[in-house]
Design a protein around this motif. Structure first.
Motif, PDB file in Angstrom:
ATOM      1  N   LEU A   1       0.829  -1.204   0.000  1.00  0.00           N
ATOM      2  CA  LEU A   1       0.000   0.000   0.000  1.00  0.00           C
ATOM      3  C   LEU A   1       0.867   1.258   0.000  1.00  0.00           C
ATOM      4  N   GLU A   2       1.962   1.243   0.740  1.00  0.00           N
ATOM      5  CA  GLU A   2       2.864   2.388   0.754  1.00  0.00           C
ATOM      6  C   GLU A   2       3.486   2.602  -0.621  1.00  0.00           C
ATOM      7  N   ALA A   3       3.813   1.521  -1.308  1.00  0.00           N
ATOM      8  CA  ALA A   3       4.394   1.639  -2.647  1.00  0.00           C
ATOM      9  C   ALA A   3       3.409   2.289  -3.609  1.00  0.00           C
ATOM     10  N   VAL A   4       2.146   1.901  -3.518  1.00  0.00           N
ATOM     11  CA  VAL A   4       1.119   2.491  -4.376  1.00  0.00           C
ATOM     12  C   VAL A   4       0.909   3.955  -4.013  1.00  0.00           C
ATOM     13  N   LYS A   5       0.797   4.232  -2.714  1.00  0.00           N
ATOM     14  CA  LYS A   5       0.568   5.612  -2.258  1.00  0.00           C
ATOM     15  C   LYS A   5       1.680   6.542  -2.721  1.00  0.00           C
ATOM     16  N   ASN A   6       2.908   6.106  -2.566  1.00  0.00           N
ATOM     17  CA  ASN A   6       4.048   6.957  -2.914  1.00  0.00           C
ATOM     18  C   ASN A   6       4.264   7.064  -4.421  1.00  0.00           C
ATOM     19  N   SER A   7       3.522   6.281  -5.188  1.00  0.00           N
ATOM     20  CA  SER A   7       3.541   6.400  -6.650  1.00  0.00           C
ATOM     21  C   SER A   7       2.370   7.241  -7.146  1.00  0.00           C
TER      22      SER A   7
END
Length: 363
Positions: free
Chosen positions: A242-248
């Motif tokens: 989820l953090e990877a998606v958010k930061n993208s």
């Protein structure tokens, strides 16, 4: 949208032309209107929330020119403490709808279809179309309950609102565990937007199941709909996705006011519990009053009820209530087009609804 011509739509991406957007609850600006259509809490947030927001400006308004903490670590720790989990188990976003969008992107774009009920939160089909997620819709039974055995089939993920929306019916933890155990290789998301009004949270199962994500919001039980704060709880390997998606997508989704306000809310557990108890008591009183008027009300564990009146068409009833200055949510959809979703207000607001029905509509 209705004023946009096909010629003008040539500039749009082909996928956007085909989208069927989510339709939010109406927010009309009418004097003396009783809004029982969007499941907003009838009570204000904790006084500590207001103090926290005011403190930002009082201490140093200059901080507003600076970006907020992209990790919202203070908020994550406050949520973790209140939920009895570690901060590494917490993900936060700009409302639970944004958190759900990240969930769809992170977990549900699979070869096998996503499973969810035919009557559920209407953002799920929107996100499925938006992200190109394959879906398989499973019908609730005749009592509008989830059939657990239906979720024991090949899938690319499962998402269930609990308590369900708009039916308000809750699924027990044993049933949720049965679904989790039957799908060890799929992410199972339990969307708990209304859990604080009478259902049992699946957060207690996080440590036990590596495929579980629980999503919650501060909009309902914490009266922070205007600030947009949502969160998910899961094991760290799922939080990392989820953090990877958010930061993208948006690395600064939480503003300073939202972070400070939500932290204050999670730290005031006493106020939170007291307000929820008031809503639950008002709900039970309203259910009894509507039953006396001939309504059929589904068992509710939410801050709303799902009710039908066998003697009257639901669409007509919603229209007549609107003429009397009261708006409720009507879904003109198969299986539920004879039900109204009614938000629980204060006792005074609920009494206005009952008196209007009794004296002006059903008299």
């Amino acid at each position: 949208m209705s004023n946009i011509t096909i010629e003008q739509m040539r500039f749009w991406s082909p996928e956007v032309r085909e989208l069927e957007p989510y339709v939010p609850g109406e927010q009309p600006k009418i004097q003396n209107l009783l809004k029982l259509n969007t499941n907003e809490n009838p009570y204000p947030p904790s006084p500590k929330v207001v103090e926290a927001v005011q403190k930002i400006l009082a201490n140093d308004a200059d901080v507003l020119r600076l970006y907020p903490d992209p990790d919202a670590s203070e908020l994550k720790h406050a949520i973790a403490k209140q939920q009895n989990v570690a901060a590494e188990n917490v993900f936060v976003g700009n409302g639970s709808d944004e958190v759900l969008a990240h969930i769809f992107k992170a977990f549900f774009i699979q070869e096998q279809p996503l499973l969810y009920p035919d009557i559920t939160y209407s953002f799920y089909p929107v996100y499925s179309q938006f992200f190109g997620v394959k879906t398989k819709i499973l019908p609730l039974n005749e009592n509008f309950e989830i059939v657990v055995d239906d979720y024991k089939q090949p899938n690319g993920g499962i998402i269930i609102t609990n308590p369900n929306a708009p039916t308000s019916i809750a699924l027990g933890l044993s049933a949720i565990e049965e679904i989790l155990q039957a799908n060890p290789d799929s992410v199972v998301v339990i969307d708990e937007a209304y859990v604080d009004f009478g259902a049992e949270s699946a957060v207690s199962l996080i440590e036990k199941y590596e495929n579980l994500v629980v999503c919650q919001t501060t909009s309902k039980s914490r009266s922070l709909a205007g600030l947009r704060v949502g969160f998910a709880i899961a094991q760290p390997h799922l939080i990392a996705a989820l953090e990877a998606v958010k930061n993208s997508f948006n690395s600064y989704p939480m503003d300073r006011f939202a972070i400070a306000a939500a932290v204050a809310s999670f730290e005031d557990q006493k106020y939170f519990e007291a307000q929820n108890a008031k809503v639950i008591a008002s709900r039970e009183k309203l259910v009894n009053q509507l039953n006396e008027l001939g309504f059929k009300v589904l068992p509710s564990s939410a801050n709303f009820i799902f009710a039908s009146l066998p003697s009257k068409d639901a669409g007509e009833l919603a229209a007549e209530l609107r003429e009397c200055g009261i708006i409720v949510r009507y879904f003109n959809k198969p299986r539920i087009n004879q039900f109204l979703r009614i938000t629980i207000g204060t006792d005074e607001q609920n009494q206005r609804l009952v008196d209007t029905l009794k004296n002006d509509i059903l008299a």
